[in-house]
Motif scaffolding. Structure first.
Motif, short mmCIF file in Angstrom:
data_model
loop_
_atom_site.label_atom_id
_atom_site.label_comp_id
_atom_site.label_asym_id
_atom_site.label_seq_id
_atom_site.Cartn_x
_atom_site.Cartn_y
_atom_site.Cartn_z
N UNK A 71 3.98 12.70 4.55
CA UNK A 71 3.75 13.63 3.43
C UNK A 71 3.63 15.10 3.92
N UNK A 72 2.99 15.22 5.08
CA UNK A 72 2.69 16.42 5.46
C UNK A 72 4.05 17.15 6.04
N UNK A 73 5.30 16.19 6.66
CA UNK A 73 6.35 16.84 7.26
C UNK A 73 7.05 17.13 5.97
N UNK A 74 7.08 16.43 4.84
CA UNK A 74 7.60 16.80 3.56
C UNK A 74 7.07 18.11 3.12
N UNK A 75 5.83 18.04 3.17
CA UNK A 75 5.08 19.46 2.71
C UNK A 75 5.51 20.67 3.52
N UNK A 76 5.79 20.42 4.75
CA UNK A 76 6.27 21.76 5.56
C UNK A 76 7.36 22.38 5.02
N UNK A 77 8.38 21.59 4.73
CA UNK A 77 9.65 22.14 4.10
C UNK A 77 9.42 22.85 3.01
N UNK A 78 8.45 22.27 2.08
CA UNK A 78 8.20 23.22 0.76
C UNK A 78 7.70 24.45 1.36
N UNK A 131 1.02 -1.32 0.22
CA UNK A 131 0.24 0.06 0.02
C UNK A 131 0.76 1.25 0.06
N UNK A 132 2.04 1.39 0.70
CA UNK A 132 2.78 2.42 0.88
C UNK A 132 3.47 2.68 -0.42
N UNK A 133 3.93 1.55 -1.23
CA UNK A 133 4.58 1.82 -2.56
C UNK A 133 3.72 2.32 -3.32
N UNK A 151 -1.11 14.53 -13.18
CA UNK A 151 -0.53 15.83 -13.28
C UNK A 151 -0.27 16.26 -12.02
N UNK A 152 0.64 17.12 -12.07
CA UNK A 152 0.93 17.78 -10.53
C UNK A 152 0.02 18.44 -9.72
N UNK A 153 -0.86 19.15 -10.65
CA UNK A 153 -2.08 19.86 -9.90
C UNK A 153 -3.15 18.72 -9.42
N UNK A 154 -3.21 17.67 -10.19
CA UNK A 154 -4.31 16.71 -9.45
C UNK A 154 -3.30 15.76 -8.45
N UNK A 155 -2.46 15.67 -8.58
CA UNK A 155 -1.39 15.16 -7.39
C UNK A 155 -1.57 15.96 -6.03
N UNK A 156 -1.55 17.18 -6.39
CA UNK A 156 -1.71 17.87 -5.11
C UNK A 156 -3.17 17.97 -4.53
N UNK A 165 3.68 10.87 -4.93
CA UNK A 165 4.64 11.37 -5.07
C UNK A 165 5.38 11.56 -6.41
N UNK A 166 5.50 10.37 -7.09
CA UNK A 166 6.08 10.39 -8.41
C UNK A 166 5.24 10.72 -9.57
N UNK A 167 3.74 10.56 -9.35
CA UNK A 167 2.88 10.62 -10.32
C UNK A 167 2.79 9.73 -11.46
#
Length: 568
Positions: free
Chosen positions: A461-468, A287-289, A337-342, A296-298
């Motif tokens: 994901x939330x931790x990764x997004x914080x940096x962004x 599931x994680x993969x 697409x990046x927008x849909x992934x967001x 992440x990769x889209x």
């Protein structure tokens, strides 16, 4: 029927066999659409809804049985359509999905003499000159091609780093069959686009074209090889994932030679336990993969059924993970697409936090709801859904009194039906992939709880997004600060032009206004820097208490300047 694709082995559009295939598909679709219209639309309008309800289960089962026969007889894309329907456990009734399960396993193999002829024509030489051995019995027979085990010649094996390979060879005539099937599906899609109940939910012609693009890519084995290498590059350095190597020198558009990576079928619980592996752990990693691929990769494997994913033990190397997930068959891949992934990430966050209102907002952002939809009642329904059933695993849900589910469905059925849902472009493969993932994980662990996988992944994901977020804030702050700090110099240049007589200005209060503007700009910069430092400190404080606290403390300096600097 439209002409077949140029360059195919037989391009005569009037060929009797293909005309008969085209007409058989349309007859089947036309009859079943007429039956559905009669029972589901006409009878309820004249007050005979009970007749439709009483016969629905029997009609669904009969439809599935007839389609099963059609798909096995015709093969080609009809098998793919049946596979897709069998995976839609969330939408289609069990009378349909259960009947179409295992449809792929019933595809009869092609005689090896035809496969040999096809492969030798593509490679331009006899198989004996290409491979040391080739097994005539197929390893697998699919709707578009079949696979045979083989071994490379010693010199070539040394060059590529492996000897055991699998040769995938397309079925003879598959190009023409795909053309005919797509022509029929486009016709059926046009029929459905004239039904308001369907057209208000999904653009059927666009959906068929999405399926067509995927199907045409799937019969181009060079494209599949490129997909495999792109997928491997996305997970380079990730010990959880393995991908077979491609032997490009022994591959062509209709023949693909790749490393033989056959291992334990992912849903074979007995074999996993015999190898010392825990099926429930495999479910969570799988599931994680898949989450990584989608969010992440889209770029994701759109056909992760049990036959396309192996679990490969890695022996006694203590420095490596004890097993890997090995993906094969990269013909059907999807891109987000990046927008849909967001939007999907926001949907994931909302689901993990049981936020019904946030979930509906994310659904709208992804494009599943038309912009005109009034979602207040849907927000209430989702909030109630999380309150009643949120966090339950499949095993727990099975223990819930069915009457509770029925009461909930009755309470909100009108809300769901009245909303203008639609199926956005590129979502067909996303839905297929997630349906298959859910089924595989449940087979591995009947008590599998999707929330247990979603929550930690969403937290990461939330931790990764914080940096962004912090980086974006800092960049915006620096950009605005540079503009505002440079403003006085620009004004000085303007004053210079005035003094030189290059510009006539009739306002004697200009200098006072310039000084006031300069002070305002500096205070605005201070306020912006204060906000950036405060937000950055608050975000980072959860992971780094000391650094986060220091940033929040430093934010007081620009705040004092912004508040107490001399007024305008």
């Amino acid at each position: 029927m439209p002409p077949l694709r140029p360059g195919s082995e037989r391009s005569d559009p009037g060929h009797a066999r293909y005309r008969a295939r085209y007409r058989r598909i349309l007859r089947f679709a036309g009859w079943n659409l007429a039956v559905t219209w009669w029972f589901e639309l006409f009878l309820p309008r004249i007050g005979l809804v009970k007749i439709a309800e009483r016969t629905r289960t029997r009609r669904m089962r009969r439809f599935a049985q007839r389609f099963h026969v059609l798909a096995v007889d015709l093969g080609g894309l009809m098998i793919k359509v049946g596979q897709f329907m069998s995976s839609r456990l969330d939408v289609l009734p069990p009378e349909i999905t259960a009947e179409l399960e295992g449809l792929q396993d019933e595809v009869p193999p092609v005689d090896f003499a035809q496969i040999r002829a096809r492969a030798e024509a593509e490679l331009g030489m006899p198989l004996e000159r290409v491979f040391r051995t080739v097994e005539e019995a197929p390893l697998a027979a699919a709707s578009l091609g079949q696979a045979h085990r083989a071994t490379l010649a010693p010199a070539e094996a040394e060059e590529v780093g492996f000897e055991a390979v699998v040769i995938k060879v397309q079925r003879p005539g598959i190009d023409e069959i795909v053309d005919v099937d797509l022509a029929a599906l486009r016709k059926v899609g046009g029929w459905l686009s004239r039904v308001r109940l369907v057209s208000s939910r999904v653009d059927m012609p666009a959906l068929v074209e999405e399926f067509a693009v995927t199907s045409l890519e799937e019969i181009d084995y060079l494209h599949e090889g490129q997909n495999a290498e792109r997928f491997a590059a996305n997970f380079e350095g990730d010990d959880r994932i393995a991908v077979p190597g491609i032997v490009w020198e022994r591959s062509a558009r209709r023949v693909l030679t790749l490393e033989d990576v056959t291992a334990i079928k992912i849903t074979d619980g007995d074999a996993l336990r015999a190898a010392g592996l825990e099926p429930s752990e495999v479910a969570h990693v799988f599931a994680s993969v898949m989450f990584d691929q989608l969010f992440t990769h889209g770029f994701f494997h759109a056909d992760p059924h049990p036959g396309n994913v192996f679990v490969t033990p890695r022996g006694g190397n203590s420095d490596a993970v004890p097993w890997q997930l090995t993906f094969i068959d990269f013909g059907m891949m999807g891109e987000v697409p990046a927008s849909t992934r967001s939007g999907l990430r926001k949907l994931l966050f909302a689901a993990a936090s049981r936020d019904g209102k946030g979930l509906v907002k994310a659904i709208r952002n992804v494009g599943v709801l038309l912009p005109s939809a009034d979602t207040r009642e849907l927000e209430r329904a989702m909030t109630e859904l999380f309150a009643r059933f949120g966090g339950m695993g499949f095993a727990e849900l099975r223990e819930v009194d069915p009457r509770e589910f029925r009461d909930f469905a009755v309470q909100f059925s009108d809300v769901i039906r009245s909303l203008p849902f639609q199926l956005p472009e590129n979502f067909l493969l996303v839905i297929r992939a997630m349906s298959l993932v859910s089924g595989v994980c449940s087979a591995l662990d009947p008590e599998f709880n999707l929330w247990d996988s979603v929550e930690p992944y969403a937290a990461q994901l939330l931790r990764d997004e914080r940096g962004n977020v912090v980086q974006d804030i800092a960049q915006q702050a620096l950009g605005v600060a540079g503009t505002l700090w440079g403003l006085p110099n620009r004004v000085d240049a303007l004053l210079g032009r005035v003094e030189e007589g290059a510009l006539e200005v009739q306002t004697p209060r200009l200098e006072r206004r310039v000084a006031r503007l300069e002070r305002t700009g500096r205070r605005a910069v201070s306020a912006l820097i204060f906000g950036a430092l405060l937000i950055a400190g608050a975000v980072l404080r959860a992971d780094d208490l000391v650094f986060g606290t220091v940033l929040m403390s430093l934010s007081a300096v620009p705040l004092m300047h912004a508040v107490f600097a001399r007024g305008v």
